[in-house]
Design an enzyme around this catalytic site. Structure first.
Site, PDB file in Angstrom:
ATOM      1  N   GLU A  97      47.721  39.003  39.453  1.00 13.87           N
ATOM      2  CA  GLU A  97      48.362  37.897  38.941  1.00 13.87           C
ATOM      3  C   GLU A  97      47.968  37.682  37.639  1.00 13.87           C
ATOM      4  OE1 GLU A  97      47.336  38.222  41.853  1.00 13.87           O
ATOM      5  OE2 GLU A  97      49.363  37.560  43.194  1.00 13.87           O
ATOM      6  N   ASP A 129      47.097  17.865  52.202  1.00 15.58           N
ATOM      7  CA  ASP A 129      47.982  18.917  51.581  1.00 15.58           C
ATOM      8  C   ASP A 129      49.200  18.425  50.929  1.00 15.58           C
ATOM      9  OD1 ASP A 129      49.084  21.488  50.898  1.00 15.58           O
ATOM     10  OD2 ASP A 129      47.470  22.227  52.438  1.00 15.58           O
ATOM     11  N   ASN A 178      43.437  40.943  43.178  1.00 17.85           N
ATOM     12  CA  ASN A 178      44.312  39.721  43.311  1.00 17.85           C
ATOM     13  C   ASN A 178      43.691  38.515  42.667  1.00 17.85           C
ATOM     14  OD1 ASN A 178      46.718  38.908  45.227  1.00 17.85           O
ATOM     15  ND2 ASN A 178      45.193  37.516  45.792  1.00 17.85           N
TER      16      ASN A 178
HETATM   17 MN    MN Z   1      48.811  38.425  45.254  1.00 16.39          MN
END
Ligand code: MN
Length: 447
Positions: free
Chosen positions: A200, A249, A137
């Site tokens: 990814e 954020d 990941n």
């Molecule tokens: Mn992922």
């Protein structure tokens, strides 16, 4: 296909401004970055003797240039890359491993906002693999500097969290690499949300037409882009946690403090003359990198329920996260509402969505508001859904239970009335008048 490759392309287009003056990593870089938010790339030559770059992906047009895509094709390109994965080549030696540092002490990590919990690495692309789950990941997480060899990592309950939990169950640390200073395609791929199990980096490699190269880390079982500016190798501890936050954020408000896992740094490597890349929280760059992959998901989902989707935009004022505008070609009454439902389902954090006809430019907020003024009736065209899962970031929502209310506004023309009633009026023109307009524009611009 590196950050510096992209920067030199942007130099040619005069998209980079160099700042020679000495600037502090504490508040000064972020202050200047936010002052010129949405503007050029800012390249700081002297941040405690180091180079720092911000606003690399600070405009939609620069992201289009990075992906070699026209604006109207961008969503299709992102969706395609998620379906046509390409495995990157692994190389033996890499510029990102030219120099080894003992720890993080020498890196110009920024402190961004007044009440932030401390300095934060905000552009780190984190790779992890779990042999137990058989998955790799890649994702982006904020990392708070606790000391020169310890970071706190914010793990939202998504993919990396799942990997970490699987290791925690077995009382095993999770080995990771954190890459700083990467091509925009790598950031966009890492910010996208393919199904669990998709690496990814394979999406990034697809976006980069097979040009992404990876290198194996020196001290941990992980990979990182060979052409990154800097790589931090470490482990996410299965047992050690610390209070993380607060940090601003995407909405420009402070996210709360939470107990979060700790990253123990095992090695730091970088290019000889590395540039440290930062993404200032709540900047346009932050919103675009988070929002664009979600726009692509909305585009794909709405495409499945109505004949044609023209544009999708997550607005900047909505943090590139909570507010969407979608334009469609409506064929039957009810298409607008189906589009609303599909958009809300495609991006669970979405709170307000407006659907308009194809003659409304989704990038023009005034035009969208005009469509609401002239094509929308609340008793017929409004959807309100109570108590649904939303974003943890919205201070007006129930942040404890992560519940929110969602609104869909169908501002498409009703089909039971003559079309002409909804058409914006126009004034006839000639080429002579168009020429005169052009020259007047130039005169006004000079003035
Ligand atoms: Mn992922």
């Amino acid at each position: 296909m590196s950050l510096r490759g992209f920067l030199s392309e942007m130099e040619e287009r005069r998209e980079v401004v160099h700042i020679e003056e000495s600037v502090s990593p504490r508040f000064e870089v972020s202050k200047l970055a936010m002052e010129f938010d949405g503007g050029p790339i800012l390249f700081f030559e002297n941040v405690e003797g180091k180079k720092v770059v911000v606003n690399v992906c600070g405009s939609r047009d620069r992201i289009c240039l990075a992906l070699k895509s026209r604006r109207q094709d961008l969503h299709r390109k992102l969706v395609t890359s998620m379906h046509y994965l390409r495995t990157p080549e692994v190389v033996d030696s890499a510029p990102s491993q030219e120099v080894e540092e003992p720890d993080l002490g020498d890196i110009p990590i920024l402190t961004h906002f007044e009440k932030d919990g401390g300095p934060y690495i905000t552009s780190g692309v984190i790779y992890a693999r779990s042999s137990k789950l058989g998955v790799e990941n890649v994702s982006i997480h904020r990392l708070q500097v606790l000391d020169d060899s310890t970071l706190a990592i914010r793990l939202v309950p998504r993919h990396l969290y799942k990997l970490w939990m699987a290791h925690k169950m077995e009382k095993k640390d999770l080995e990771v690499s954190v890459s700083v200073g990467v091509h925009p395609a790598v950031h966009l791929a890492a910010a996208s949300s393919p199904p669990f199990g998709v690496n990814e980096f394979h999406i990034a490699n697809s976006l980069l037409a097979g040009e992404l190269k990876l290198v194996k880390c020196l001290k941990v079982d992980a990979y990182a882009p060979a052409e990154a500016e800097l790589i931090i190798e470490g482990i996410i501890s299965w047992e050690r946690e610390a209070l993380e936050g607060p940090l601003v954020d995407i909405l420009g408000t402070y996210d709360v403090q939470r107990m979060q896992p700790i990253v123990e740094v095992k090695a730091v490597t970088h290019r000889k003359d590395y540039v440290y890349q930062a993404i200032v929280p709540s900047s346009m760059e932050h919103k675009l990198l988070m929002g664009l992959p979600r726009e692509a998901l909305i585009w794909e989902a709405v495409s499945k329920v109505v004949p044609e989707v023209y544009g999708v935009r997550l607005t900047m004022a909505g943090g590139g996260w909570l507010h969407a505008v979608v334009s469609i070609r409506k064929q039957r009454e009810g298409d607008g509402k189906n589009a609303l439902l599909a958009a809300l389902a495609a991006h669970p954090s979405l709170k307000h969505v407006v659907v308009v006809d194809e003659d409304i430019d989704v990038y023009d907020s005034e035009a969208v508001e005009w469509a609401i003024a002239t094509r929308f009736q609340a008793d017929r065209d409004l959807i309100v859904v109570k108590d649904v899962r939303g974003s943890t970031l919205d201070p007006s929502s129930d942040q404890e239970r992560v519940l929110t209310s969602k609104v869909g506004v169908d501002a498409t023309k009703p089909m039971d009335k003559p079309k002409e009633k909804f058409e914006p009026a126009t004034i006839p023109s000639t080429s002579r008048i168009e020429g005169l307009i052009e020259s007047l524009r130039k005169r006004l611009a000079i003035r």
